[in-house]
Write a protein that holds these residues in place. Structure first.
Motif, PDB file in Angstrom:
ATOM      1  N   GLU A 202       0.848  -1.199   0.000  1.00 15.73           N
ATOM      2  CA  GLU A 202       0.000   0.000   0.000  1.00 15.73           C
ATOM      3  C   GLU A 202       0.884   1.250   0.000  1.00 15.73           C
ATOM      4  OE1 GLU A 202      -3.942   1.786   2.334  1.00 15.73           O
ATOM      5  OE2 GLU A 202      -2.860   0.044   3.135  1.00 15.73           O
ATOM      6  N   VAL A 203       0.472   2.247  -0.778  1.00  9.98           N
ATOM      7  CA  VAL A 203       1.188   3.525  -0.819  1.00  9.98           C
ATOM      8  C   VAL A 203       0.296   4.602  -0.219  1.00  9.98           C
ATOM      9  CG1 VAL A 203       2.190   5.308  -2.286  1.00  9.98           C
ATOM     10  CG2 VAL A 203       2.553   2.897  -2.838  1.00  9.98           C
ATOM     11  N   TYR A 204       0.815   5.309   0.776  1.00 12.46           N
ATOM     12  CA  TYR A 204       0.063   6.391   1.417  1.00 12.46           C
ATOM     13  C   TYR A 204       0.406   7.747   0.812  1.00 12.46           C
ATOM     14  CZ  TYR A 204      -0.384   2.762   5.025  1.00 12.46           C
ATOM     15  OH  TYR A 204      -0.629   1.592   5.692  1.00 12.46           O
TER      16      TYR A 204
ATOM     17  N   LYS B 108      -3.550   0.698  13.963  1.00 14.16           N
ATOM     18  CA  LYS B 108      -3.680   2.043  14.535  1.00 14.16           C
ATOM     19  C   LYS B 108      -2.938   3.076  13.695  1.00 14.16           C
ATOM     20  CE  LYS B 108      -2.636   4.744  18.697  1.00 14.16           C
ATOM     21  NZ  LYS B 108      -2.055   4.701  20.077  1.00 14.16           N
ATOM     22  N   GLU B 109      -1.673   2.756  13.336  1.00 16.96           N
ATOM     23  CA  GLU B 109      -0.888   3.685  12.519  1.00 16.96           C
ATOM     24  C   GLU B 109      -1.479   3.805  11.118  1.00 16.96           C
ATOM     25  OE1 GLU B 109       2.589   6.276  12.002  1.00 16.96           O
ATOM     26  OE2 GLU B 109       1.436   5.500  13.697  1.00 16.96           O
ATOM     27  N   ASN B 110      -1.951   2.706  10.588  1.00 17.87           N
ATOM     28  CA  ASN B 110      -2.572   2.694   9.263  1.00 17.87           C
ATOM     29  C   ASN B 110      -3.767   3.647   9.207  1.00 17.87           C
ATOM     30  OD1 ASN B 110      -3.261   1.600   6.572  1.00 17.87           O
ATOM     31  ND2 ASN B 110      -4.981   0.656   7.666  1.00 17.87           N
ATOM     32  N   LYS B 111      -4.641   3.577  10.195  1.00 18.40           N
ATOM     33  CA  LYS B 111      -5.818   4.452  10.234  1.00 18.40           C
ATOM     34  C   LYS B 111      -5.413   5.909  10.462  1.00 18.40           C
ATOM     35  CE  LYS B 111      -9.086   0.944  11.913  1.00 18.40           C
ATOM     36  NZ  LYS B 111      -9.951   0.529  13.042  1.00 18.40           N
ATOM     37  N   LEU B 112      -4.397   6.111  11.305  1.00 19.57           N
ATOM     38  CA  LEU B 112      -3.944   7.468  11.605  1.00 19.57           C
ATOM     39  C   LEU B 112      -3.361   8.138  10.352  1.00 19.57           C
ATOM     40  CD1 LEU B 112      -3.626   9.570  13.824  1.00 19.57           C
ATOM     41  CD2 LEU B 112      -1.413   8.533  14.402  1.00 19.57           C
ATOM     42  N   ILE B 113      -2.604   7.377   9.583  1.00 17.76           N
ATOM     43  CA  ILE B 113      -2.031   7.915   8.348  1.00 17.76           C
ATOM     44  C   ILE B 113      -3.140   8.322   7.383  1.00 17.76           C
ATOM     45  CG2 ILE B 113      -0.724   7.353   6.265  1.00 17.76           C
ATOM     46  CD1 ILE B 113       1.022   5.541   7.955  1.00 17.76           C
ATOM     47  N   LYS B 114      -4.088   7.453   7.173  1.00 19.04           N
ATOM     48  CA  LYS B 114      -5.157   7.738   6.210  1.00 19.04           C
ATOM     49  C   LYS B 114      -5.992   8.938   6.637  1.00 19.04           C
ATOM     50  CE  LYS B 114      -5.457   3.023   4.457  1.00 19.04           C
ATOM     51  NZ  LYS B 114      -6.273   1.798   4.322  1.00 19.04           N
TER      52      LYS B 114
ATOM     53  N   THR C  30      -4.886  11.428   8.525  1.00 20.32           N
ATOM     54  CA  THR C  30      -4.024  12.612   8.392  1.00 20.32           C
ATOM     55  C   THR C  30      -3.872  13.022   6.932  1.00 20.32           C
ATOM     56  OG1 THR C  30      -2.793  11.906  10.358  1.00 20.32           O
ATOM     57  CG2 THR C  30      -1.776  13.589   8.962  1.00 20.32           C
ATOM     58  N   VAL C  31      -3.725  12.058   6.044  1.00 21.79           N
ATOM     59  CA  VAL C  31      -3.599  12.360   4.614  1.00 21.79           C
ATOM     60  C   VAL C  31      -4.845  13.074   4.103  1.00 21.79           C
ATOM     61  CG1 VAL C  31      -3.509  11.335   2.309  1.00 21.79           C
ATOM     62  CG2 VAL C  31      -1.937  10.539   4.082  1.00 21.79           C
ATOM     63  N   ARG C  32      -6.008  12.618   4.542  1.00 23.29           N
ATOM     64  CA  ARG C  32      -7.271  13.263   4.124  1.00 23.29           C
ATOM     65  C   ARG C  32      -7.331  14.704   4.643  1.00 23.29           C
ATOM     66  NH1 ARG C  32      -9.647   8.070   5.153  1.00 23.29           N
ATOM     67  NH2 ARG C  32     -10.285   8.733   7.246  1.00 23.29           N
ATOM     68  N   LYS C  33      -6.933  14.897   5.891  1.00 23.37           N
ATOM     69  CA  LYS C  33      -6.953  16.242   6.478  1.00 23.37           C
ATOM     70  C   LYS C  33      -5.993  17.175   5.753  1.00 23.37           C
ATOM     71  CE  LYS C  33      -8.406  15.161  11.214  1.00 23.37           C
ATOM     72  NZ  LYS C  33      -8.007  15.190  12.655  1.00 23.37           N
ATOM     73  N   LEU C  34      -4.794  16.685   5.475  1.00 15.60           N
ATOM     74  CA  LEU C  34      -3.801  17.505   4.785  1.00 15.60           C
ATOM     75  C   LEU C  34      -4.259  17.844   3.367  1.00 15.60           C
ATOM     76  CD1 LEU C  34      -0.457  15.795   5.915  1.00 15.60           C
ATOM     77  CD2 LEU C  34      -1.336  18.020   6.621  1.00 15.60           C
ATOM     78  N   HIS C  35      -4.926  16.909   2.747  1.00 13.65           N
ATOM     79  CA  HIS C  35      -5.436  17.154   1.392  1.00 13.65           C
ATOM     80  C   HIS C  35      -6.499  18.254   1.405  1.00 13.65           C
ATOM     81  CE1 HIS C  35      -6.504  16.386  -2.742  1.00 13.65           C
ATOM     82  NE2 HIS C  35      -7.762  16.188  -2.400  1.00 13.65           N
ATOM     83  N   LYS C  36      -7.378  18.211   2.397  1.00 13.53           N
ATOM     84  CA  LYS C  36      -8.410  19.243   2.508  1.00 13.53           C
ATOM     85  C   LYS C  36      -7.789  20.600   2.800  1.00 13.53           C
ATOM     86  CE  LYS C  36     -12.205  16.253   4.071  1.00 13.53           C
ATOM     87  NZ  LYS C  36     -13.135  15.941   5.188  1.00 13.53           N
TER      88      LYS C  36
END
Length: 266
Positions: A72-74, A139-145, A147-153
């Motif tokens: 998977e690529v984040y 936990k880290e997997n969900k946190l990354i996803k 955070t990525v959504r928040k940063l994108h917004k």
């Protein structure tokens, strides 16, 4: 013994590649300042020996190259299911020790030198214990996803309304190596006419590193051609050398990035 150690450190301060870091960075900063964040399973480990003209005679530096099967690529662009990441051996150089067969989340960056004074080479991915790299956890997997959504917004909300000036951009691209590195979309696409006589990756690296010298000595001319609103081509022409290289840039969030090189030199 103490005397001998003192002499070695005094004569060869360049050999000191000690590393230190305090704690782990936040998830936001880890994603922001990483070039490539992915999840992968370690499948191989290889010790690589670095020989460089800038190192003292007979001194060899060693690094470890790990191969991962990417799952998977984040963040970042992947061109292969197998990812290679270089790190230190540990023991003070901040190298991260991976276990073959284990599943990790890796925060990595592109570098083009093995150490500060080293020779510039083709970009490679690297990580260390100061980064947030760790064994995979849900936990880290969900946190990354999240955070990525928040940063994108946030990025969309703060998007620049004014396009970056081409002349100012290219001046910085030519004269500032850190700026240049930040404005190249890795892995860089390339088309080279004479592939038999040139090693493509090393050729691209050499070409980029020599721009500043060539331009300052007025051996070459640059010509910008806008293909569309969000794309342009800058052509490098040698005045008497037959050099002809096209550079394809794209506009992303109103900032210019190099995405492809096409060499038509004769």
């Amino acid at each position: 013994m103490n005397r001998l150690i003192f002499i070695i450190l005094f004569q060869f301060p360049i050999l000191l590649f000690a590393c230190s870091c305090i704690g782990k960075d936040s998830i936001v900063n880890s994603i922001k300042y990483s070039d490539f964040v992915f999840r992968g399973k370690v499948i191989a480990k290889q010790i690589i020996t670095i020989q460089d003209d800038s190192l003292p005679n007979r001194f060899k530096m060693r690094r470890v190259e790990y191969s991962f099967i990417e799952t998977e690529v984040y963040k970042g662009k992947s061109v292969s299911d197998t990812i290679k990441v270089i790190t230190g051996q540990g023991h003070g150089d901040c190298g991260f020790t991976f276990t073959i067969g284990a599943d990790y989340i890796v925060y990595s960056n592109y570098e083009n030198k093995y150490y500060k004074w080293g020779t510039i080479i083709n970009p490679f991915l690297t990580t260390n214990i100061c980064k947030r790299t760790q064994l995979y956890s849900e936990k880290e997997n969900k946190l990354i996803k999240l955070t990525v959504r928040k940063l994108h917004k946030q990025s969309k909300g703060k998007s620049n309304t004014q396009r970056e000036n081409v002349a100012l951009f290219f001046e910085s691209f030519l004269t500032d190596s850190n700026f240049q590195k930040a404005r190249i979309l890795y892995p860089l696409e390339s088309e080279i006419e004479d592939k038999d006589s040139k090693e493509e990756d090393s050729y691209i690296t050499t070409l980029l590193n020599n721009y500043r010298v060539s331009f300052n000595q007025q051996e070459s001319d640059f010509e910008a051609k806008e293909e569309s609103k969000n794309n342009m081509v800058i052509v490098l022409k040698g005045k008497q050398t037959g050099l002809l290289v096209e550079h394809y840039f794209s506009l992303r969030n109103n900032q210019w990035y190099l995405e492809k090189i096409r060499d038509l030199s004769k």
